[in-house]
Design a protein around this motif. Structure first.
Motif, PDB file in Angstrom:
ATOM      1  N   ASN A 134     -18.585  30.848  15.746  1.00 41.43           N
ATOM      2  CA  ASN A 134     -17.677  30.904  14.695  1.00 41.43           C
ATOM      3  C   ASN A 134     -16.530  29.756  14.762  1.00 41.43           C
ATOM      4  O   ASN A 134     -16.461  29.203  14.230  1.00 41.43           O
ATOM      5  CB  ASN A 134     -16.728  32.126  14.242  1.00 41.43           C
ATOM      6  N   LEU A 135     -15.504  30.211  15.871  1.00 42.35           N
ATOM      7  CA  LEU A 135     -14.646  29.256  16.045  1.00 42.35           C
ATOM      8  C   LEU A 135     -14.821  27.574  16.389  1.00 42.35           C
ATOM      9  O   LEU A 135     -14.476  26.616  15.430  1.00 42.35           O
ATOM     10  CB  LEU A 135     -13.893  29.786  17.330  1.00 42.35           C
ATOM     11  N   TRP A 136     -15.682  27.213  17.193  1.00 45.43           N
ATOM     12  CA  TRP A 136     -16.687  26.088  17.460  1.00 45.43           C
ATOM     13  C   TRP A 136     -17.118  25.284  16.399  1.00 45.43           C
ATOM     14  O   TRP A 136     -17.367  24.652  16.001  1.00 45.43           O
ATOM     15  CB  TRP A 136     -16.972  26.345  18.871  1.00 45.43           C
ATOM     16  N   SER A 137     -18.143  26.706  15.771  1.00 43.73           N
ATOM     17  CA  SER A 137     -18.255  25.885  14.268  1.00 43.73           C
ATOM     18  C   SER A 137     -17.567  25.630  13.530  1.00 43.73           C
ATOM     19  O   SER A 137     -17.828  24.178  12.940  1.00 43.73           O
ATOM     20  CB  SER A 137     -19.914  26.757  14.000  1.00 43.73           C
ATOM     21  N   ALA A 138     -16.461  25.668  13.219  1.00 48.48           N
ATOM     22  CA  ALA A 138     -15.817  26.086  12.471  1.00 48.48           C
ATOM     23  C   ALA A 138     -14.462  24.632  12.270  1.00 48.48           C
ATOM     24  O   ALA A 138     -14.562  23.549  11.732  1.00 48.48           O
ATOM     25  CB  ALA A 138     -13.707  26.989  11.892  1.00 48.48           C
ATOM     26  N   ALA A 139     -14.106  24.939  13.871  1.00 50.45           N
ATOM     27  CA  ALA A 139     -14.176  23.567  14.890  1.00 50.45           C
ATOM     28  C   ALA A 139     -14.509  21.935  14.436  1.00 50.45           C
ATOM     29  O   ALA A 139     -13.978  21.294  13.665  1.00 50.45           O
ATOM     30  CB  ALA A 139     -13.098  23.462  15.781  1.00 50.45           C
ATOM     31  N   ILE A 140     -16.021  22.394  14.527  1.00 55.84           N
ATOM     32  CA  ILE A 140     -16.629  21.082  13.872  1.00 55.84           C
ATOM     33  C   ILE A 140     -16.601  21.146  12.746  1.00 55.84           C
ATOM     34  O   ILE A 140     -16.482  19.032  12.048  1.00 55.84           O
ATOM     35  CB  ILE A 140     -18.399  21.472  14.837  1.00 55.84           C
TER      36      ILE A 140
END
Length: 145
Positions: A134-140
């Motif tokens: 979730n963290l990395w997908s949102a950042a991308i």
């Protein structure tokens, strides 16, 4: 547009090698990453019976099994992505293939192992996979990486 792609897979092929001395044995061509002063991880280790025989009383082997997840970050933005919620300077160009850093990202213990200039693997406990996805997908999606 994001300049990093994510893939996630169980890291059941990782074997921890704990050594009782400072001398590292021949790992038989397996990709070896030093994660602690006397602990190595063998990535894609395959059959380790010959190594176990060679170690005898000089160390031990432990298959880490399904307890870890391997996230593969591919693309020039992998360094920036690891800075989101992290406390390690992944952007330092001296941090490259053959290195490994243990740190935390959003309170999750991780091991970062660069594979190439545009690729890194991040290992962490399977129980934290959802939070990091979730963290990395949102950042991308926000263009942070």
């Amino acid at each position: 547009m994001a300049d990093v792609a994510l893939t996630f897979a169980p890291a059941g092929d990782v074997v921890a090698v704990d050594l009782w001395s400072d001398a590292a044995p021949d790992f038989g061509g397996a990709r070896a990453v030093r994660v602690e002063p006397r602990r190595w991880w063998l990535i894609d280790a395959g059959d380790t019976s010959a190594l176990a025989d060679a170690l005898r009383d000089d160390g031990s082997l432990v298959a880490l099994g399904g307890g870890l997840v391997r996230a593969t970050l591919t693309g020039p933005g992998w360094r920036a992505l690891l800075m989101v919620g992290g406390v390690f300077d992944a952007e330092d160009p001296r941090f490259g293939p053959g290195d490994c850093a243990a740190t935390v990202i959003r309170h999750v213990p991780v091991w970062i192992a660069p594979v190439a200039a545009d690729c890194a693997e991040v290992y962490f406990a399977a129980s934290y996979a959802g939070g990091l996805v979730n963290l990395w997908s949102a950042a991308i999606s926000r263009g942070l990486a």
